[in-house]
Design a protein around this motif. Structure first.
Motif, PDB file in Angstrom:
ATOM      1  N   ARG A 150     -91.172   6.467   8.123  1.00 53.48           N
ATOM      2  CA  ARG A 150     -91.898   7.731   8.088  1.00 53.48           C
ATOM      3  C   ARG A 150     -92.543   7.941   9.455  1.00 53.48           C
ATOM      4  O   ARG A 150     -93.142   7.012  10.004  1.00 53.48           O
ATOM      5  N   THR A 199     -91.486   0.570   6.167  1.00 58.71           N
ATOM      6  CA  THR A 199     -91.557  -0.225   4.954  1.00 58.71           C
ATOM      7  C   THR A 199     -90.191  -0.863   4.736  1.00 58.71           C
ATOM      8  O   THR A 199     -89.240  -0.601   5.476  1.00 58.71           O
ATOM      9  N   ILE A 237     -99.901   3.419  15.232  1.00 64.02           N
ATOM     10  CA  ILE A 237    -100.618   4.660  15.512  1.00 64.02           C
ATOM     11  C   ILE A 237    -100.806   4.776  17.018  1.00 64.02           C
ATOM     12  O   ILE A 237    -101.489   3.955  17.641  1.00 64.02           O
ATOM     13  N   GLU A 253    -101.648  -0.795  11.399  1.00 62.35           N
ATOM     14  CA  GLU A 253    -102.099  -1.094  10.045  1.00 62.35           C
ATOM     15  C   GLU A 253    -100.990  -1.820   9.295  1.00 62.35           C
ATOM     16  O   GLU A 253     -99.874  -1.315   9.181  1.00 62.35           O
ATOM     17  N   ARG A 269     -97.266   8.777  15.087  1.00 59.65           N
ATOM     18  CA  ARG A 269     -97.428   7.651  14.174  1.00 59.65           C
ATOM     19  C   ARG A 269     -96.081   7.304  13.555  1.00 59.65           C
ATOM     20  O   ARG A 269     -95.245   8.173  13.325  1.00 59.65           O
ATOM     21  N   LEU A 270     -95.911   6.034  13.268  1.00 64.29           N
ATOM     22  CA  LEU A 270     -94.663   5.578  12.656  1.00 64.29           C
ATOM     23  C   LEU A 270     -94.987   4.488  11.643  1.00 64.29           C
ATOM     24  O   LEU A 270     -95.676   3.524  11.965  1.00 64.29           O
ATOM     25  N   GLU A 271     -94.489   4.639  10.411  1.00 63.82           N
ATOM     26  CA  GLU A 271     -94.682   3.631   9.378  1.00 63.82           C
ATOM     27  C   GLU A 271     -93.327   3.104   8.927  1.00 63.82           C
ATOM     28  O   GLU A 271     -92.422   3.873   8.575  1.00 63.82           O
ATOM     29  N   SER A 322     -95.822  -2.854   4.415  1.00 69.27           N
ATOM     30  CA  SER A 322     -95.663  -1.805   5.431  1.00 69.27           C
ATOM     31  C   SER A 322     -96.316  -2.203   6.748  1.00 69.27           C
ATOM     32  O   SER A 322     -97.249  -3.003   6.782  1.00 69.27           O
ATOM     33  N   THR A 323     -95.802  -1.598   7.818  1.00 75.18           N
ATOM     34  CA  THR A 323     -96.367  -1.758   9.158  1.00 75.18           C
ATOM     35  C   THR A 323     -96.430  -0.380   9.789  1.00 75.18           C
ATOM     36  O   THR A 323     -95.398   0.276   9.963  1.00 75.18           O
ATOM     37  N   LYS A 324     -97.638   0.089  10.107  1.00 78.51           N
ATOM     38  CA  LYS A 324     -97.814   1.436  10.653  1.00 78.51           C
ATOM     39  C   LYS A 324     -98.366   1.346  12.079  1.00 78.51           C
ATOM     40  O   LYS A 324     -99.384   0.696  12.331  1.00 78.51           O
TER      41      LYS A 324
END
Length: 422
Positions: free
Chosen positions: A328, A323, A314, A191, A319-321, A310-312
């Motif tokens: 996170r 920014t 999954i 995402e 999961r890793l986000e 942001s780049t998330k």
């Protein structure tokens, strides 16, 4: 070193003595030419020219790490006041025509921070002139420009550094290692979000300010009347003659993190579709309020919409986000060490430092041209999909649209105003 640097050093060495009648007589040359306690010798020095010294260009000029054997020699800008001020600050030369910088034998590389429509044309001329180039994002005004940029830099064997400074942030580097290590398991979805564009801008023609070369500023963009909003933000970001808006202008940041961490866009043909708004009134006419879906050949679904930067990622195991300022993860134990706080200004300095190191070593920089093309092509495919209302398919191996309407295919390239060409 590039051929300009070698040439300059050979000249300096051969100039240390003058041959007359078969005898060598010493020639007096300034200590700064050979290097002293404050000035590195030419064998260690990297010399730069700055093309575009507005807001972004000034940030980059100020971020240039002058204490690391890097010397800024010249600037170019269409605004006389800007170039005079910048030239005075570096105690160098200022030019209205950027080609004067490209003609100089004593400059190794250029930092290109012009409005978007000039990025690739100047970069191509720089590479053909034997210069390495740091090019601000976004890359090209079309997919054709992107592909041509890679072709020319590869052919001329020039160093390319894309202005995606987030790659120098420690938390981004750590996040990339996590994704690449497989600790998230198999990636199922990604995402991506980027800040929105906008509408408005005056269309009323007005007098060009004194000391501003408007025709040179337009360059390859279509001829258009000068207005108070055209040549400054947000006009330089949101006018379709000169950019594709924040789909690329800000999207370059999170999409760059995407291609840095994940190679699925190279696995095979992928599709792009979605929606967005295009203003019907005012000067600004690039896409905003977009919501796009990209379906990759490996089964990963990528969504790209307006929001925060942001780049998330999954995966099946976590999961890793990422920014601009944070990382996170879930489960939280994935991030197992304390990372230094992010400093965007220092990232810029480090990014230029990496560029200078690559000029010296001839090793690729941290944001090479192939990655710049990958992320920028995604932005252009989104723009084409919104403007045509089609689902478009891109084949990365053939570097072309597969199927689609004549309208979609025509949008892969753009005409350039004479006499400028690729």
């Amino acid at each position: 070193m590039n051929r300009q640097t070698i040439s300059r050093r050979r000249v300096l060495k051969s100039s240390a003595a003058t041959i007359v009648g078969g005898f060598a007589y010493p020639t007096i040359i300034p200590s700064t030419a050979l290097g002293d306690a404050q000035t590195p010798p030419p064998s260690e020095r990297v010399t730069l020219g700055h093309i575009g010294v507005g807001g972004r260009g000034t940030f980059l000029r100020n971020a240039t790490p002058v204490g690391n054997g890097i010397q800024s020699l010249a600037v170019s800008d269409c605004y006389q006041q800007r170039r005079d001020s910048a030239a005075a600050k570096i105690q160098g030369d200022g030019y209205a025509d950027f080609r004067r910088i490209l003609d100089r034998e004593d400059i190794d590389g250029v930092i290109i921070a012009t409005p978007d429509h000039w990025h690739v044309p100047i970069a191509l001329m720089a590479a053909k002139a034997g210069k390495d180039a740091y090019v601000e994002k976004p890359l090209g005004l079309s997919i054709e420009q992107d592909l041509k940029c890679k072709e020319v830099f590869d052919r001329e064997k020039r160093i390319f550094q894309y202005g995606t400074q987030q790659r120098e942030a420690k938390h981004q580097q750590y996040g990339r290692e996590l994704v690449r290590s497989g600790k998230l398991g198999s990636i199922r979805a990604i995402e991506v979000q980027a800040p929105n564009g906008g509408s408005g801008g005056s269309t009323e023609a007005t007098k060009v300010p004194a000391g501003f070369d408007y025709d040179r500023w337009l360059g390859p963009a279509p001829e258009a009347p000068y207005t108070v909003d055209r040549c400054k933000p947000s006009g330089t970001y949101w006018i379709y003659d000169q950019s594709i808006g924040y789909l690329a202008g800000w999207g370059a940041h999170p999409l760059d993190i995407l291609v840095w961490c994940y190679d699925g866009d190279q696995a095979g043909p992928f599709t792009v579709e979605g929606t967005g708004d295009i203003p019907a009134e005012g000067l600004y006419d690039t896409v905003f309020n977009w919501e796009m879906t990209m379906r990759m050949a490996d089964g990963v679904k990528i969504t790209f919409k307006t929001g925060s930067d942001s780049t998330k990622f999954i995966g099946t195991e976590g999961r890793l986000e990422l920014t601009r300022n944070s990382i996170r993860a879930f489960p939280v134990g994935l991030v197992s060490e304390e990372l230094p706080s992010n400093n965007h200004g220092q990232n810029g300095a480090n990014h230029i430092g990496v560029f200078a190191d690559s000029i010296r070593s001839r090793h690729p920089a941290s944001s090479p041209v192939e990655d710049a093309v990958r992320s920028d092509v995604m932005s252009h495919l989104c723009d084409i999909a919104v403007r045509t209302g089609e689902r478009v398919t891109w084949d990365p191996s053939q570097q072309r649209l597969v199927g689609g309407s004549d309208q979609a295919k025509s949008m892969v390239s753009r005409e350039m105003r004479a006499p400028w060409t690729l």
